[in-house]
Design an enzyme around this catalytic site. Structure first.
Site, PDB file in Angstrom:
ATOM      1  N   TYR A  52       0.845  -1.201   0.000  1.00 17.17           N
ATOM      2  CA  TYR A  52       0.000   0.000   0.000  1.00 17.17           C
ATOM      3  C   TYR A  52       0.870   1.236   0.000  1.00 17.17           C
ATOM      4  O   TYR A  52       1.819   1.312   0.780  1.00 17.17           O
ATOM      5  CB  TYR A  52      -0.913   0.025   1.239  1.00 17.17           C
ATOM      6  CG  TYR A  52      -2.353  -0.039   0.826  1.00 17.17           C
ATOM      7  CD1 TYR A  52      -2.941   1.056   0.192  1.00 17.17           C
ATOM      8  CD2 TYR A  52      -3.119  -1.185   1.010  1.00 17.17           C
ATOM      9  CE1 TYR A  52      -4.255   0.999  -0.248  1.00 17.17           C
ATOM     10  CE2 TYR A  52      -4.421  -1.250   0.575  1.00 17.17           C
ATOM     11  CZ  TYR A  52      -4.991  -0.151  -0.058  1.00 17.17           C
ATOM     12  OH  TYR A  52      -6.270  -0.215  -0.499  1.00 17.17           O
ATOM     13  N   GLU A  54      -0.477   4.864  -0.501  1.00 19.81           N
ATOM     14  CA  GLU A  54      -1.281   6.076  -0.709  1.00 19.81           C
ATOM     15  C   GLU A  54      -0.411   7.319  -0.554  1.00 19.81           C
ATOM     16  O   GLU A  54       0.442   7.387   0.342  1.00 19.81           O
ATOM     17  CB  GLU A  54      -2.439   6.127   0.292  1.00 19.81           C
ATOM     18  CG  GLU A  54      -3.558   5.188  -0.094  1.00 19.81           C
ATOM     19  CD  GLU A  54      -4.708   5.211   0.903  1.00 19.81           C
ATOM     20  OE1 GLU A  54      -4.618   5.917   1.919  1.00 19.81           O
ATOM     21  OE2 GLU A  54      -5.696   4.516   0.646  1.00 19.81           O
ATOM     22  N   ASP A 198      -6.512  13.674 -25.264  1.00 11.51           N
ATOM     23  CA  ASP A 198      -6.565  12.268 -24.868  1.00 11.51           C
ATOM     24  C   ASP A 198      -5.899  11.480 -25.989  1.00 11.51           C
ATOM     25  O   ASP A 198      -6.496  11.249 -27.040  1.00 11.51           O
ATOM     26  CB  ASP A 198      -8.027  11.871 -24.669  1.00 11.51           C
ATOM     27  CG  ASP A 198      -8.206  10.387 -24.383  1.00 11.51           C
ATOM     28  OD1 ASP A 198      -7.251   9.620 -24.586  1.00 11.51           O
ATOM     29  OD2 ASP A 198      -9.320  10.005 -23.968  1.00 11.51           O
ATOM     30  N   THR A 224      -3.701   6.261 -22.018  1.00 13.26           N
ATOM     31  CA  THR A 224      -3.610   4.919 -21.451  1.00 13.26           C
ATOM     32  C   THR A 224      -2.193   4.426 -21.740  1.00 13.26           C
ATOM     33  O   THR A 224      -1.517   4.927 -22.642  1.00 13.26           O
ATOM     34  CB  THR A 224      -4.608   3.951 -22.118  1.00 13.26           C
ATOM     35  OG1 THR A 224      -4.435   4.024 -23.533  1.00 13.26           O
ATOM     36  CG2 THR A 224      -6.045   4.302 -21.774  1.00 13.26           C
ATOM     37  N   LYS A 227      -2.104   0.636 -24.879  1.00 14.83           N
ATOM     38  CA  LYS A 227      -2.470   0.524 -26.299  1.00 14.83           C
ATOM     39  C   LYS A 227      -1.190   0.577 -27.141  1.00 14.83           C
ATOM     40  O   LYS A 227      -0.321  -0.260 -26.925  1.00 14.83           O
ATOM     41  CB  LYS A 227      -3.507   1.585 -26.623  1.00 14.83           C
ATOM     42  CG  LYS A 227      -4.795   1.360 -25.805  1.00 14.83           C
ATOM     43  CD  LYS A 227      -5.886   2.388 -26.051  1.00 14.83           C
ATOM     44  CE  LYS A 227      -7.069   2.117 -25.128  1.00 14.83           C
ATOM     45  NZ  LYS A 227      -8.123   3.141 -25.269  1.00 14.83           N
ATOM     46  N   ARG A 233      -1.838  -2.391 -18.401  1.00 17.71           N
ATOM     47  CA  ARG A 233      -3.102  -1.637 -18.334  1.00 17.71           C
ATOM     48  C   ARG A 233      -2.930  -0.520 -17.316  1.00 17.71           C
ATOM     49  O   ARG A 233      -2.426  -0.738 -16.211  1.00 17.71           O
ATOM     50  CB  ARG A 233      -4.244  -2.540 -17.894  1.00 17.71           C
ATOM     51  CG  ARG A 233      -4.445  -3.716 -18.786  1.00 17.71           C
ATOM     52  CD  ARG A 233      -5.849  -4.248 -18.715  1.00 17.71           C
ATOM     53  NE  ARG A 233      -6.691  -3.500 -19.599  1.00 17.71           N
ATOM     54  CZ  ARG A 233      -6.750  -3.704 -20.923  1.00 17.71           C
ATOM     55  NH1 ARG A 233      -6.028  -4.634 -21.503  1.00 17.71           N
ATOM     56  NH2 ARG A 233      -7.553  -2.972 -21.663  1.00 17.71           N
TER      57      ARG A 233
HETATM   58  C1  LIG Z   1      -9.153   3.449 -24.414  1.00 16.42           C
HETATM   59  C2  LIG Z   1      -9.512   4.867 -24.277  1.00 16.42           C
HETATM   60  C3  LIG Z   1      -9.825   5.416 -23.026  1.00 16.42           C
HETATM   61  C4  LIG Z   1     -10.092   4.611 -21.762  1.00 16.42           C
HETATM   62  O1  LIG Z   1      -9.272   3.686 -21.374  1.00 16.42           O
HETATM   63  P1  LIG Z   1      -9.679   2.491 -20.355  1.00 16.42           P
HETATM   64  O2  LIG Z   1      -8.345   2.102 -19.850  1.00 16.42           O
HETATM   65  O3  LIG Z   1     -10.352   1.474 -21.207  1.00 16.42           O
HETATM   66  O4  LIG Z   1     -10.570   3.043 -19.314  1.00 16.42           O
HETATM   67  C5  LIG Z   1     -10.045   6.781 -22.948  1.00 16.42           C
HETATM   68  N1  LIG Z   1      -9.989   7.554 -24.029  1.00 16.42           N
HETATM   69  C6  LIG Z   1      -9.729   7.057 -25.262  1.00 16.42           C
HETATM   70  C7  LIG Z   1      -9.686   7.976 -26.436  1.00 16.42           C
HETATM   71  C8  LIG Z   1      -9.492   5.702 -25.421  1.00 16.42           C
HETATM   72  O5  LIG Z   1      -9.261   5.223 -26.642  1.00 16.42           O
END
Ligand SMILES: *Cc1c(COP(=O)(O)O)cnc(C)c1O
Length: 415
Positions: A52, A54, A198, A224, A227, A233
Site C-alpha cells: 500500500y 497512498e 486524450d 492509457t 495501447k 493496463r
Molecule cells: C481506451 C480509451 C480510453 C479509456 O481507457 P480504459 O483504460 O479502457 O478506461 C479513454 N480515451 C480514449 C480515447 C481511449 O481510446
C-alpha cells in the site's frame, strides 16, 4: 507456464491456457490491443502488488516506502522524458479514471465541455449521456465532415465561440487521421478554454516520433499505457506545472486510493522500452503496416472512412459489402482474425450492429509482421466476408491464419 495456477486452480488455468492459444494463433487487429514484453509481464505479476502506498513519493501515508518511491519516481521521470512533459502523474488505474480525475481537477459539475461525437470516434468518457462524464458535465459535441471523414475544425471553432466551453477535449478512439493540435490549442485559447488531449490510442506513435505531439501545446495530456504505448493496463496524466497540484489532488485522494505499484513498475519498464531506438522502428512500422493494409483493402473494394489512415487505425464502412459490422466481426472471429464492429460517422444502423469495422496494426507489428503479411490479412478478410456463411471457406482460411501466426512468436506465450 503458470505452474502454481495450474496446480491450485485447474478450472481457471484451463481458460488462461486457451486464451494464450487464442492470442498466439490469431491475427489481433483490435487497435487498442497489443502484446507487452516479458519484463512488463513480470512486473505486473510481481510482489509489488502486496504494498500500500497512498500518497506520492516522499509524501506517503504508510511506512515502508523506500523502494516504492524509487519505482514510482522512475516511472514519473521516464514519462516526462519520453513525452517532454512538465509534470506526470503515473497513478491512474486506467484511461477512464484518468479522464474523470482531469475533469474533477479542473471543472465544476455542470460546466460545459466540448468533445468528439461518440459515433464519430469519440470515447465514452467524452460525454456519453449515460456515462459519468455525460451526467456530471454539460458535454457538447463536434463531429467529422460527413463527406470527407476528416475533423471539421471550422465547426470546432464556431461551436467553441458560441458555447464558450470551460474545456475542449481533443481525443479519439476511432479516428484514423492526424490531429491539428496547434489549431485546437488556438481555438481553446481564443475562447479561454482549458485544452485537454486524450492520446490513448496514438501515444506509442507520438512517443516513437511518427505523429505530432500535443504535449508542447496542451494544458493537459493523458494517455492509457496499454495501447500503442505497449505497457501494462493503466494510464498517466501529464500537464503544465500550473495544473500539477490540482491534477495530483484529484487523482489521490479525490478519486483513487492506493496506487497499483505493480502496474506503475510495468509503466516504468514500458517507458524505458519506448525510449530505445527500436521503439521508433516499431512506431514507424505500425504506420506502414496500417497504410499497406488500408491500400490492400481498398484494392478489394472496401470503402474506408476518410479513404485511408495516417495512424495505426482503419475504419471500414461495409455499407457496399452487403454485410453488417456484427456479422463481419463474427465471420472474422471464425477465421481467427479479431477486430471490432464499429459505428461509422452518421451510421444509419444501431451501435449494437453498426455498419463498420475498426482495425489497427499495433499488435501484429509487435509480433514482427510487415507489409507481406498485411496483404495476406486483407486477402483473408475479403474471402471471409465474401462467403461469410460457408463453413468450409471459413475453416480453410482459419488454417492459413494459424499457419502464419505460428511463425510470429508472442512474448510470454509458449504453446
Ligand atoms: C481506451 C480509451 C480510453 C479509456 O481507457 P480504459 O483504460 O479502457 O478506461 C479513454 N480515451 C480514449 C480515447 C481511449 O481510446
Amino acid at each position: 507456464m503458470y505452474d502454481h495456477i495450474k496446480n491450485q486452480d485447474p478450472e481457471l488455468f484451463e481458460a488462461m491456457k486457451k486464451e494464450g492459444e487464442r492470442q498466439m494463433e490469431g491475427v489481433e487487429l483490435i487497435p487498442s490491443e497489443n502484446y507487452v514484453s516479458e519484463a512488463v509481464l513480470e512486473a505486473c505479476g510481481s510482489i509489488l502488488t502486496n504494498k500500500y502506498s497512498e500518497g506520492y513519493p516522499g509524501k506517503r501515508y504508510y511506512g515502508g516506502q523506500e523502494n516504492i518511491d524509487v519505482i514510482e519516481n522512475l516511472a514519473i521521470e521516464r514519462a516526462k522524458e519520453l513525452f517532454g512533459a512538465e509534470h506526470a502523474n503515473v497513478q491512474p488505474y486506467s484511461g477512464s479514471p484518468a479522464n474523470t480525475a482531469i475533469y474533477f481537477a479542473l471543472l465544476e459539475f455542470g460546466d460545459t465541455v466540448m468533445g468528439l461525437k461518440l459515433d464519430h470516434g469519440g470515447h465514452i468518457t467524452h460525454g456519453l449521456p449515460i456515462a459519468f462524464s455525460g451526467k456530471a458535465y454539460n458535454f457538447i459535441q463536434y463531429g467529422v465532415n460527413e463527406e470527407t471523414g476528416y475533423l471539421d475544425m471550422d465547426e470546432v471553432y464556431e461551436m467553441a465561440k458560441e458555447q464558450r466551453p470551460k474545456m475542449i477535449v481533443a481525443g479519439f478512439t476511432a479516428y484514423p487521421r492526424d490531429i491539428d493540435w496547434k489549431r485546437f490549442k488556438e481555438i481553446a485559447d481564443e475562447v479561454g478554454a482549458i485544452s485537454m488531449a486524450d492520446i490513448s490510442h496514438t501515444a506509442g506513435l507520438i512517443a516513437g516520433g511518427v505523429l505530432e505531439s500535443p504535449v508542447p501545446y496542451f494544458d493537459v495530456v493523458m494517455t492509457t499505457t496499454h495501447k500503442t504505448l505497449r505497457g501494462p493496463r493503466g494510464a498517466i496524466i501529464m500537464c503544465k506545472e500550473k495544473f500539477a497540484k490540482d491534477i495530483d489532488r484529484a487523482v489521490f485522494p479525490g478519486l483513487q486510493g492506493g496506487p497499483h505499484e505493480h502496474a506503475i513498475a510495468g509503466k516504468a519498464i514500458a517507458f524505458k522500452e519506448a525510449l530505445q531506438p527500436e521503439f521508433k522502428e516499431y512506431a514507424l512500422q505500425i504506420k506502414k503496416n496500417a497504410h499497406h493494409l488500408a491500400e490492400e483493402l481498398k484494392k478489394r473494394g472496401f470503402k474506408l472512412v476518410s479513404d485511408g489512415t495516417d495512424t495505426h487505425l482503419i475504419l471500414a464502412d461495409l455499407t457496399n459489402k452487403d454485410i453488417s459490422g456484427k456479422l463481419a466481426q463474427n465471420a472474422l472471429d471464425a477465421v481467427g482474425i479479431t477486430l471490432n464492429k464499429n459505428t461509422i460517422p452518421n451510421d444509419p444502423r444501431s451501435p449494437f450492429d453498426p455498419s463498420g469495422i475498426r482495425m489497427g496494426t499495433p499488435a501484429v507489428t509487435t509480433r514482427g509482421m510487415r507489409e507481406g503479411e498485411m496483404e495476406k490479412i486483407a486477402e483473408w478478410m475479403d474471402r471471409a466476408i465474401q462467403n461469410s456463411e460457408d463453413q468450409n471457406n471459413l475453416n480453410s482460411i482459419k488454417e492459413e491464419v494459424e499457419a502464419m501466426c505460428h511463425q510470429f512468436p508472442v512474448p510470454g506465450i509458449k504453446i
